[in-house]
Write a protein that holds these residues in place. Structure first.
Motif, PDB file in Angstrom:
ATOM      1  N   MET A   1      40.994  35.655  39.586  1.00 42.89           N
ATOM      2  CA  MET A   1      41.093  34.212  39.453  1.00 42.89           C
ATOM      3  C   MET A   1      40.283  33.574  40.579  1.00 42.89           C
ATOM      4  N   SER A   2      39.520  32.598  40.230  1.00 48.30           N
ATOM      5  CA  SER A   2      38.684  31.964  41.239  1.00 48.30           C
ATOM      6  C   SER A   2      39.538  31.117  42.174  1.00 48.30           C
ATOM      7  N   VAL A   3      39.012  30.908  43.337  1.00 49.06           N
ATOM      8  CA  VAL A   3      39.705  30.102  44.341  1.00 49.06           C
ATOM      9  C   VAL A   3      39.868  28.673  43.839  1.00 49.06           C
ATOM     10  N   LEU A   4      38.842  28.148  43.182  1.00 49.03           N
ATOM     11  CA  LEU A   4      38.894  26.783  42.660  1.00 49.03           C
ATOM     12  C   LEU A   4      39.970  26.641  41.587  1.00 49.03           C
ATOM     13  N   LYS A   5      40.029  27.605  40.679  1.00 49.99           N
ATOM     14  CA  LYS A   5      41.029  27.563  39.612  1.00 49.99           C
ATOM     15  C   LYS A   5      42.431  27.666  40.200  1.00 49.99           C
ATOM     16  N   SER A   6      42.608  28.523  41.162  1.00 47.43           N
ATOM     17  CA  SER A   6      43.909  28.680  41.818  1.00 47.43           C
ATOM     18  C   SER A   6      44.321  27.401  42.532  1.00 47.43           C
ATOM     19  N   ALA A   7      43.377  26.771  43.223  1.00 49.77           N
ATOM     20  CA  ALA A   7      43.665  25.521  43.932  1.00 49.77           C
ATOM     21  C   ALA A   7      44.018  24.416  42.954  1.00 49.77           C
ATOM     22  N   LEU A   8      43.322  24.374  41.818  1.00 46.09           N
ATOM     23  CA  LEU A   8      43.600  23.367  40.805  1.00 46.09           C
ATOM     24  C   LEU A   8      44.987  23.560  40.211  1.00 46.09           C
ATOM     25  N   GLU A   9      45.347  24.781  39.898  1.00 46.41           N
ATOM     26  CA  GLU A   9      46.674  25.064  39.353  1.00 46.41           C
ATOM     27  C   GLU A   9      47.762  24.698  40.348  1.00 46.41           C
ATOM     28  N   HIS A  10      47.511  24.984  41.618  1.00 51.33           N
ATOM     29  CA  HIS A  10      48.473  24.634  42.667  1.00 51.33           C
ATOM     30  C   HIS A  10      48.632  23.113  42.753  1.00 51.33           C
TER      31      HIS A  10
END
Length: 92
Positions: A1-10
């Motif tokens: 999972m990309s860092v950007l996708k993880s940050a967005l989900e968070h």
């Protein structure tokens, strides 16, 4: 999972938590105000209580209708947040 996708989900989860907390706070205030109004209405309509004017009864009935509307909205909102037991069993 990309860092950007993880940050967005968070961020989305955090926003949902904040929205739910705000909704819970508003519901608590609405139900508390309704409870106070109900206590006033009971006292105002109890045997031996001072008779209110037509304007005062109209004001009271409008506030009671508003409180009932709020209570029904809260019940509906909370009902929507309770997971369906059949769906929960299927997901498990």
């Amino acid at each position: 999972m990309s860092v950007l996708k993880s940050a967005l989900e968070h961020a989305v989860r955090e926003e949902e938590i904040l929205r739910n907390t705000l909704a819970d706070s508003i519901e608590t205030v609405q139900l508390s105000m309704g409870q106070e109004l109900l206590e006033y209405a009971r006292a105002a309509t109890a045997p031996g209580a001072k008779t209110l004017s037509a304007t005062e009864y109209r004001w009271l009935s409008r506030r009671l209708a508003e409180a009932l509307t709020d209570a029904l909205r809260v019940a509906d909102s909370r009902g929507q947040r309770i997971p369906d037991q059949e769906e929960a069993a299927e997901d498990a």
